[in-house]
Design a protein around this motif. Structure first.
Motif, PDB file in Angstrom:
ATOM      1  N   ILE A 271      -1.554  -6.712   6.169  1.00 40.01           N
ATOM      2  CA  ILE A 271      -1.706  -5.641   6.973  1.00 40.01           C
ATOM      3  C   ILE A 271      -1.807  -6.146   8.503  1.00 40.01           C
ATOM      4  CG2 ILE A 271      -3.162  -3.694   7.266  1.00 40.01           C
ATOM      5  CD1 ILE A 271      -3.987  -3.741   4.435  1.00 40.01           C
ATOM      6  N   LYS A 272      -0.923  -5.551   9.159  1.00 34.20           N
ATOM      7  CA  LYS A 272      -0.978  -5.821  10.550  1.00 34.20           C
ATOM      8  C   LYS A 272      -2.288  -5.505  11.156  1.00 34.20           C
ATOM      9  CE  LYS A 272       1.784  -5.628  14.652  1.00 34.20           C
ATOM     10  NZ  LYS A 272       3.032  -5.005  15.334  1.00 34.20           N
ATOM     11  N   ASP A 273      -2.775  -5.940  12.085  1.00 33.41           N
ATOM     12  CA  ASP A 273      -4.140  -5.816  12.899  1.00 33.41           C
ATOM     13  C   ASP A 273      -5.368  -5.799  12.004  1.00 33.41           C
ATOM     14  OD1 ASP A 273      -2.392  -5.211  15.121  1.00 33.41           O
ATOM     15  OD2 ASP A 273      -2.179  -3.111  14.470  1.00 33.41           O
ATOM     16  N   LEU A 274      -5.289  -6.582  11.051  1.00 30.11           N
ATOM     17  CA  LEU A 274      -6.426  -6.781  10.030  1.00 30.11           C
ATOM     18  C   LEU A 274      -6.559  -8.216  10.108  1.00 30.11           C
ATOM     19  CD1 LEU A 274      -8.734  -6.028   8.441  1.00 30.11           C
ATOM     20  CD2 LEU A 274      -7.366  -5.802   6.276  1.00 30.11           C
ATOM     21  N   LYS A 275      -7.727  -8.739  10.537  1.00 35.33           N
ATOM     22  CA  LYS A 275      -8.013 -10.125  10.339  1.00 35.33           C
ATOM     23  C   LYS A 275      -8.621 -10.305   9.310  1.00 35.33           C
ATOM     24  CE  LYS A 275     -11.410 -13.455  12.314  1.00 35.33           C
ATOM     25  NZ  LYS A 275     -12.447 -13.623  13.444  1.00 35.33           N
ATOM     26  N   VAL A 276      -8.109 -11.336   8.310  1.00 38.34           N
ATOM     27  CA  VAL A 276      -8.717 -11.634   6.919  1.00 38.34           C
ATOM     28  C   VAL A 276      -8.970 -13.138   6.994  1.00 38.34           C
ATOM     29  CG1 VAL A 276      -8.032 -11.602   4.609  1.00 38.34           C
ATOM     30  CG2 VAL A 276      -7.201  -9.886   6.185  1.00 38.34           C
ATOM     31  N   ILE A 277     -10.380 -13.497   6.489  1.00 37.34           N
ATOM     32  CA  ILE A 277     -10.749 -14.690   6.440  1.00 37.34           C
ATOM     33  C   ILE A 277      -9.978 -15.489   5.065  1.00 37.34           C
ATOM     34  CG2 ILE A 277     -12.678 -16.175   5.976  1.00 37.34           C
ATOM     35  CD1 ILE A 277     -12.426 -15.304   8.843  1.00 37.34           C
ATOM     36  N   LEU A 358     -10.524   1.458   6.769  1.00 37.49           N
ATOM     37  CA  LEU A 358     -10.583   0.978   7.983  1.00 37.49           C
ATOM     38  C   LEU A 358      -9.742   1.629   9.158  1.00 37.49           C
ATOM     39  CD1 LEU A 358     -11.020  -2.912   7.284  1.00 37.49           C
ATOM     40  CD2 LEU A 358     -12.839  -1.239   7.517  1.00 37.49           C
ATOM     41  N   LYS A 359      -8.979   2.445   8.794  1.00 39.39           N
ATOM     42  CA  LYS A 359      -8.115   3.281   9.600  1.00 39.39           C
ATOM     43  C   LYS A 359      -7.260   2.358  10.329  1.00 39.39           C
ATOM     44  CE  LYS A 359     -11.867   6.831  10.589  1.00 39.39           C
ATOM     45  NZ  LYS A 359     -12.321   7.572  11.766  1.00 39.39           N
ATOM     46  N   LEU A 360      -6.420   1.596   9.417  1.00 35.56           N
ATOM     47  CA  LEU A 360      -5.280   0.915   9.721  1.00 35.56           C
ATOM     48  C   LEU A 360      -3.960   1.384   9.631  1.00 35.56           C
ATOM     49  CD1 LEU A 360      -6.581  -2.422   8.133  1.00 35.56           C
ATOM     50  CD2 LEU A 360      -6.589  -1.839  10.639  1.00 35.56           C
ATOM     51  N   ASN A 361      -3.362   1.618  10.856  1.00 32.90           N
ATOM     52  CA  ASN A 361      -1.918   1.995  10.548  1.00 32.90           C
ATOM     53  C   ASN A 361      -0.872   1.165   9.958  1.00 32.90           C
ATOM     54  OD1 ASN A 361      -2.475   4.754  11.895  1.00 32.90           O
ATOM     55  ND2 ASN A 361      -2.233   3.368  13.801  1.00 32.90           N
ATOM     56  N   LEU A 362      -0.313   1.302   8.665  1.00 29.27           N
ATOM     57  CA  LEU A 362       0.587   0.545   8.059  1.00 29.27           C
ATOM     58  C   LEU A 362       1.938   0.668   8.369  1.00 29.27           C
ATOM     59  CD1 LEU A 362      -0.928   0.806   4.263  1.00 29.27           C
ATOM     60  CD2 LEU A 362      -1.437  -0.848   6.175  1.00 29.27           C
ATOM     61  N   ALA A 363       2.665  -0.412   8.757  1.00 30.08           N
ATOM     62  CA  ALA A 363       4.058  -0.452   9.003  1.00 30.08           C
ATOM     63  C   ALA A 363       4.777   0.025   7.856  1.00 30.08           C
ATOM     64  CB  ALA A 363       4.648  -1.868   9.134  1.00 30.08           C
ATOM     65  N   PRO A 364       5.803   0.836   7.779  1.00 28.47           N
ATOM     66  CA  PRO A 364       6.448   1.477   6.741  1.00 28.47           C
ATOM     67  C   PRO A 364       6.812   0.478   5.690  1.00 28.47           C
ATOM     68  CG  PRO A 364       7.152   2.336   8.879  1.00 28.47           C
ATOM     69  CD  PRO A 364       6.549   1.291   9.128  1.00 28.47           C
ATOM     70  N   GLN A 365       6.919  -0.903   6.220  1.00 31.53           N
ATOM     71  CA  GLN A 365       7.593  -1.876   4.948  1.00 31.53           C
ATOM     72  C   GLN A 365       6.517  -2.188   4.130  1.00 31.53           C
ATOM     73  OE1 GLN A 365       9.129  -5.345   6.989  1.00 31.53           O
ATOM     74  NE2 GLN A 365       9.404  -6.391   5.022  1.00 31.53           N
ATOM     75  N   ILE A 366       5.029  -2.439   5.106  1.00 32.65           N
ATOM     76  CA  ILE A 366       4.073  -2.961   3.965  1.00 32.65           C
ATOM     77  C   ILE A 366       3.406  -1.635   3.199  1.00 32.65           C
ATOM     78  CG2 ILE A 366       1.764  -3.585   4.328  1.00 32.65           C
ATOM     79  CD1 ILE A 366       3.610  -5.697   4.990  1.00 32.65           C
ATOM     80  N   GLU A 490       5.528 -13.489  10.121  1.00 28.58           N
ATOM     81  CA  GLU A 490       5.793 -12.084  10.513  1.00 28.58           C
ATOM     82  C   GLU A 490       5.460 -11.179   9.135  1.00 28.58           C
ATOM     83  OE1 GLU A 490      10.087  -9.852  10.595  1.00 28.58           O
ATOM     84  OE2 GLU A 490      10.000 -11.795  11.562  1.00 28.58           O
ATOM     85  N   LEU A 491       5.396 -11.618   8.030  1.00 30.08           N
ATOM     86  CA  LEU A 491       5.351 -10.974   6.772  1.00 30.08           C
ATOM     87  C   LEU A 491       3.677 -11.113   6.392  1.00 30.08           C
ATOM     88  CD1 LEU A 491       8.282 -12.101   4.877  1.00 30.08           C
ATOM     89  CD2 LEU A 491       7.745  -9.688   5.646  1.00 30.08           C
TER      90      LEU A 491
END
Length: 693
Positions: A271-277, A358-366, A490-491
């Motif tokens: 998920i873009k814009d989500l930092k995951v440890i 978390l109100k994240l916008n998902l790219a259509p592909q994801i 990128e993915l």
């Protein structure tokens, strides 16, 4: 295994003993199993040293050696004071160079023998106390402490109260604080302890959800003091997935609950814009008593995902809770039930729910990928998770690598379209190469086949591009490596494995600033991983920034002073900085290869201690007869001794054996090869590597 050299199951003959009260002392060598896998000669030498000290010391304190078992011993004494004094003396002797790190545990209890075997609750408890010890420490129960507390030369302190397996009541454990031996670090305590259980299969960390029945989890709502987060969410979007608890029928299936949590982490990482440890850092908090706010602060995240897994046959129940770190309020929670074959869909559902909350916008592909469906054969998934457990918990032991690959192979046999099993297989072969557990020409083709198959099955998987990029790097195909690694990120922009390999690409190109930037990103995503910290220090070495590497390395060692890879990496920088004695002294602090690492040969030669250098070189020739020693390591040792032709022979073999570029990528500037720098063969070899990449 050279069992003929030393008896590992020696049992002394004795008459049957009646019941008696005795002080019981257990000892064993720390890390012996791994030591035997990596350096059998050192392991056997350590056991001999242990036996010699035991047999010389025990009788002087009126003790009796009752049994040797593997790398350990069981002895009995007429008094607690004699047992503690003896353990103290044993540790003082064992810590003398060459040091052998052993644990000791002591308890007083009634014992009896039957059929040549010793029995009694005291024996069990003494062994449990010994199991939580650390190298060079003396641990004992409160019963023992009460007997020695007024002794004028023995000084003790409470380590803590512990609940041991098969022991009903909590036990106070004390340790000697005398300066001549080592005091344990409570943060590193592990051993034969009870698993921490929750009162309800639906509860999470202690104190978080006490008294709260969650709406979806339990089907009802109980209003109390538990905080439930509102819809507002204006903070940075970052999350750590804590190791899930195992509440299933089989208490040995922690690998499944932890593996499912890790798979959810992989889904979130897309998920873009989500930092995951990364999982390696999150695993540090398995069974941790730390509060959630403390954990979140140490990991640098604003939310935590916690949960539990129950398996009953082919049925799974997965309970999850997303927690806001700032106030420990519950943002979202849910329970998923179904068959194991549906587990991949559950993981995607969790990732979708977290992104929504978390109100994240998902790219259509994801979004399309997470909303899609996928199934897996139940047996294939179980085998895969067993392989992952070995792969991610090991420090490169050859036996672990072999077992991990066998589990991935079983998984692939059960379900040949299971992408993660192919990725796991590729990673296992890459790790085998990284830790030099097999010849590169044998391992690299296997890694490439698995990586190519993974990408073929799922061309949208960041991990499949990541492992293929790592293979390209080992093949010296730098352009392909960079292309595949950048596609991987990128993915999956949270894939620390790909960042590390890209750092190596930049190192090869001599771009220090870019390499350091990748390493800093890795530390941000995996702040507690000693593996990546050690890799970063190696990067400083190949950049020629030895002082910076030493300084940064010692910062890392403050947090993990016993980590063998970190110690080795800092010693490498000392060697590069021409501080040869410091490199030697630091290497001796390792628990593996304490006196046999190939860097010793280089440092001894530079110090003019040629006899010691040649002795260490001969050790590596002996190792080559039964195991794998990289040609680059042999080249460095011969170069240090001025044997240029032999050094070049091995260096050329190293370049020909695709895979050794963990070293060779930087060999054109490696100070350990300075003696070859003006050799025509060396100049030609450098040119060849540049042209082929």
């Amino acid at each position: 295994m050279a069992g003929n050299v030393l008896s590992f199951t020696f049992q002394m003959e004795r008459k049957e003993l009646s019941r008696q009260l005795a002080a019981i002392l257990f000892t064993d060598i720390v890390g012996y199993t791994t030591m035997m896998q990596r350096d059998e000669d050192l392991a056997l030498t350590s056991v001999r040293r242990h036996h010699d000290v035991i047999e010389k010391t025990i009788p002087t304190f009126d003790g009796e050696i009752y049994q040797y078992y593997g790398d350990g011993s069981l002895s009995i004494f007429p008094s607690a004071t004699q047992a503690v004094q003896c353990a103290f003396e044993i540790q003082k002797q064992m810590l003398q160079e060459p040091a052998v790190y052993a644990r000791t545990g002591i308890h007083i209890g009634e014992i009896y023998t039957e059929g040549g075997k010793i029995f009694g609750d005291g024996v069990n408890l003494a062994s449990r106390i010994e199991s939580i010890g650390q190298g060079g420490t003396v641990l004992f129960s409160r019963d023992v402490y009460e007997k020695i507390r007024n002794h004028n030369t023995l000084h003790a302190q409470l380590l803590g109260t512990f609940e041991f397996k098969n022991v009903d009541d909590p036990v106070d454990v004390f340790f000697l604080t005398n300066a001549e031996i080592i005091s344990p670090d409570k943060k590193l305590v592990e051993g034969k302890l009870k698993e921490k259980k929750k009162k309800s299969i639906f509860s999470f960390r202690t104190g978080l959800l006490i008294g709260l029945g969650l709406v979806v989890m339990l089907g009802l709502y109980i209003k109390n003091d538990q905080k439930v987060a509102g819809d507002d969410w204006n903070e940075e979007k970052s999350v750590a997935v804590l190791p899930f608890k195992n509440y299933g029928d089989n208490q040995d299936e922690d690998f499944l609950s932890i593996g499912i949590a890790d798979d959810i982490l992989v889904q979130l990482s897309q998920i873009k814009d989500l930092k995951v440890i990364s999982q390696a850092s999150s695993m540090k908090y398995q069974d941790s008593d730390k509060g959630l706010m403390v954990i979140a602060n140490e990991l640098g995240v604003t939310s935590l995902l916690d949960g539990s897994v129950q398996r009953h046959g082919d049925q799974l129940r997965i309970s999850v809770s997303l927690i806001k770190a700032s106030d420990e309020s519950v943002i979202w929670s849910e329970r998923f039930e179904g068959k194991i074959e549906d587990v991949l869909n559950v993981q995607r559902d969790v990732a979708l729910a977290v992104s929504k909350k978390l109100k994240l916008n998902l790219a259509p592909q994801i979004k399309s990928r997470l909303e899609g469906t996928a199934n897996v054969d139940p047996e294939a998934y179980i085998h895969y998770q067993k392989g992952q457990e070995l792969l991610k918990r090991s420090s490169g032991a050859a036996e672990d690598m072999v077992k991990a690959r066998s589990y991935f192979d079983l998984s692939i046999q059960e379900d040949s379209n299971f992408v993660q099993a192919w990725i796991g297989m590729a990673e296992a072969w890459i790790e085998t190469i990284f830790w030099h557990r097999a010849a590169d020409e044998d391992a690299l083709p296997q890694a490439k086949v698995a990586a190519m198959r993974a990408r073929e099955l799922d061309p949208e998987s960041g991990e499949s591009y990541g492992v293929l990029g790592a293979v390209n790097l080992l093949e010296y195909d730098i352009p392909s490596a960079e292309a595949n690694l950048r596609k991987s990120l990128e993915l999956n922009q949270n894939y620390s494995f790909a960042y590390e390999r890209l750092a190596w690409v930049e190192l090869y190109r001599g771009r220090s600033r870019e390499a350091i930037a990748f390493y800093e990103k890795i530390i941000e995503l995996d702040p507690l991983s000693t593996r990546y910290k050690g890799s970063m220090i190696n990067g400083y070495y190949f950049m020629g920034k030895y002082k910076e590497g030493i300084e940064r390395g010692h910062q890392f060692l403050k947090e993990d002073p016993l980590d063998n890879f970190l110690i080795w990496s800092v010693a490498l920088c000392y060697a590069g900085n021409k501080e040869y004695q410091k490199a030697i002294d630091l290497l001796k602090k390792r628990t593996l290869g304490t006196h046999t690492n190939w860097i010793y040969t280089y440092c001894y030669a530079k110090l003019g201690r040629l006899d010691e250098a040649r002795k260490n070189l001969e050790y590596h020739y002996e190792r080559k007869k039964t195991g794998h020693v990289p040609d680059f390591m042999m080249a460095v040792q011969h170069a240090a001794l001025g044997e240029k032709d032999k050094a070049m022979d091995y260096l050329e073999a190293s370049v020909n054996a695709a895979g050794e570029n963990w070293f060779v990528l930087g060999f054109s500037t490696d100070p350990m090869l300075d003696g070859l720098r003006n050799e025509p063969r060396f100049i030609a070899l450098v040119k060849r590597v540049k042209e082929e990449s």
